[in-house]
Design an enzyme around this catalytic site. Structure first.
Site, PDB file in Angstrom:
ATOM      1  N   GLU A 218       0.812  -1.222   0.000  1.00 36.93           N
ATOM      2  CA  GLU A 218       0.000   0.000   0.000  1.00 36.93           C
ATOM      3  C   GLU A 218       0.846   1.273   0.000  1.00 36.93           C
ATOM      4  O   GLU A 218       1.169   1.815   1.061  1.00 36.93           O
ATOM      5  CB  GLU A 218      -0.941   0.028   1.217  1.00 36.93           C
ATOM      6  CG  GLU A 218      -1.837   1.257   1.248  1.00 36.93           C
ATOM      7  CD  GLU A 218      -2.706   1.346   2.492  1.00 36.93           C
ATOM      8  OE1 GLU A 218      -3.451   2.332   2.621  1.00 36.93           O
ATOM      9  OE2 GLU A 218      -2.633   0.436   3.339  1.00 36.93           O
ATOM     10  N   LYS A 260      -3.000  -2.539  -2.454  1.00 31.38           N
ATOM     11  CA  LYS A 260      -4.004  -1.607  -1.931  1.00 31.38           C
ATOM     12  C   LYS A 260      -3.675  -0.209  -2.449  1.00 31.38           C
ATOM     13  O   LYS A 260      -3.114   0.621  -1.739  1.00 31.38           O
ATOM     14  CB  LYS A 260      -4.045  -1.637  -0.396  1.00 31.38           C
ATOM     15  CG  LYS A 260      -5.180  -0.782   0.183  1.00 31.38           C
ATOM     16  CD  LYS A 260      -5.386  -1.019   1.668  1.00 31.38           C
ATOM     17  CE  LYS A 260      -6.497  -0.115   2.193  1.00 31.38           C
ATOM     18  NZ  LYS A 260      -6.851  -0.376   3.599  1.00 31.38           N
TER      19      LYS A 260
END
Length: 391
Positions: A218, A260
């Site tokens: 992420e 993500k």
């Protein structure tokens, strides 16, 4: 642990690849020998792939409740509750014991405190998730710190001791991990900050896989700024190019990770708002240019979008087939309605859980490309952007 997908070697520019020598031969020589790459195989390889596929399953996504205790305290304060362990436990119990949650949620990211907590009846939250067919996950980074030598940017801490912590989290029942670092468009971003973010994510991913945890990768590109969507696309392509370069350098198995990413949108202060179709077009363009199809799942963050906006954008991205499972890993975009309904009152727990299911089902439909915004209330359309947001 197996290695990442490989780019075809350029044998003309490198005399040594994979510890094999390539001699230049004349046209009359026999064909060069085939190249074989040594693949690192670990005890968790098959399990990592299985876990990633389980989370990236049709019609389901991730419920992120991994806010730090300080951030959770801000959420509780918004409804007039003190930031105590009992109140945090009560709120998390409300979420994780919602009947039917596993129909729409495949994984849940927990804060370390939550991983070791139980319901008031003594059932661990990990067991609550397992019984609902939801994979428990764990936030493993230690937050952001100023990055010396940068343009007022940050770097993510937590690599020290990560291997031993990951092993303990696995024993406790976690099967995937999350590491959040951020990139700021108004700050450049500087080459130093992008490289630091990418390298840290790659080291975390390798360590996680070595300890049986599927890493969620992420690098959040913050919504802060007044830049157009084209600038966000440019930055996102640069960031993900660096991330995958270092993932490969660290022998991370792409089939055993999840991403993500931020959706590609204009800056929050830009004069023009992008339609869901435009967001989908720019975001999928970036992903197709930068993300190998070996990656099983793209689990978008909401990043301060309104509940309805995050769902509409996800739905637009699922109007045609994609090389990966395209789904959600939402925190505020799933929890906001729950908090407003609950208000800390025991008699409102059932109504709050129904509110969670409404949002979870909406995003489940969006993952399938079947969501309609009909019937959405005005609260669901309110943006939740916070400048310089910290988790």
């Amino acid at each position: 642990m197996a290695s990442a997908s490989f780019v075809k070697p350029n044998t003309l520019s490198s005399p040594w690849i994979g510890q094999r020598s390539f001699a230049h031969t004349s046209a009359s020589s026999s064909p060069p020998p085939r190249v074989s790459f040594a693949i690192r195989a670990g005890a968790y390889s098959d399990e990592l792939v299985k876990t990633a596929k389980s989370i990236a399953s049709p019609g389901r996504g991730i419920l992120a409740i991994d806010e730090s205790n300080a951030t959770c305290g801000k959420r509780l304060a918004s409804i007039g509750l003190d930031n105590t362990e009992d109140n945090r436990q009560a709120y998390r119990q409300l979420l994780l014991t919602t009947p039917g949650l596993g129909d729409y949620i495949s994984g849940s990211i927990l804060f370390e405190e939550t991983l070791y907590q139980s319901t008031k009846d003594g059932k661990t939250f990990v067991d609550c998730l397992r019984d609902a067919n939801i994979v428990p996950g764990i936030k493993v980074d230690k937050g952001l710190s100023p990055l010396a030598g940068s343009n007022e940017e940050s770097w993510c801490q937590g690599l020290d001791g990560l291997a031993s912590r990951s092993a303990e989290y696995y024993k406790q029942g976690a099967r995937f991990a999350k590491w959040r670092t951020v990139v700021s468009v108004p700050c450049g971003p500087s080459a130093l900050a992008v490289k630091e973010a990418a390298w840290g994510l790659a080291r975390y991913a390798a360590i996680s896989q070595d300890n049986g945890l599927v890493p969620i990768v992420e690098p959040e590109i913050l919504l802060d700024g007044d830049h157009p969507i084209e600038r966000t696309l440019e930055v996102a392509e640069k960031v993900w190019s660096e991330v995958f370069f270092y993932l490969a350098q660290n022998n991370v198995m792409f089939e055993g990770i999840l991403l993500k990413p931020s959706m590609v949108t204009p800056g929050a202060e830009h004069k023009n708002k992008a339609s869901p179709e435009t967001v989908a077009d720019f975001t999928l363009t970036m992903l197709k240019r930068r993300v190998p199809p070996a990656v099983p799942g793209i689990m978008f963050l909401s990043g301060g979008q309104s509940e309805a906006e995050a769902t509409l954008n996800l739905n637009a991205m699922n109007q045609s087939p994609n090389p990966w499972h395209v789904s959600f890993s939402y925190a505020r975009a799933l929890q906001n309605s729950v908090l407003r309904t609950w208000q800390g009152k025991p008699e409102k727990i059932e109504a709050s859980q129904k509110a969670l299911l409404v949002r979870a089902k909406a995003n489940s439909l969006a993952q399938l490309g079947k969501y309609s915004a009909e019937g959405e209330n005005e609260d669901a359309k309110k943006g939740m952007f916070v400048k310089g947001y910290t988790y």
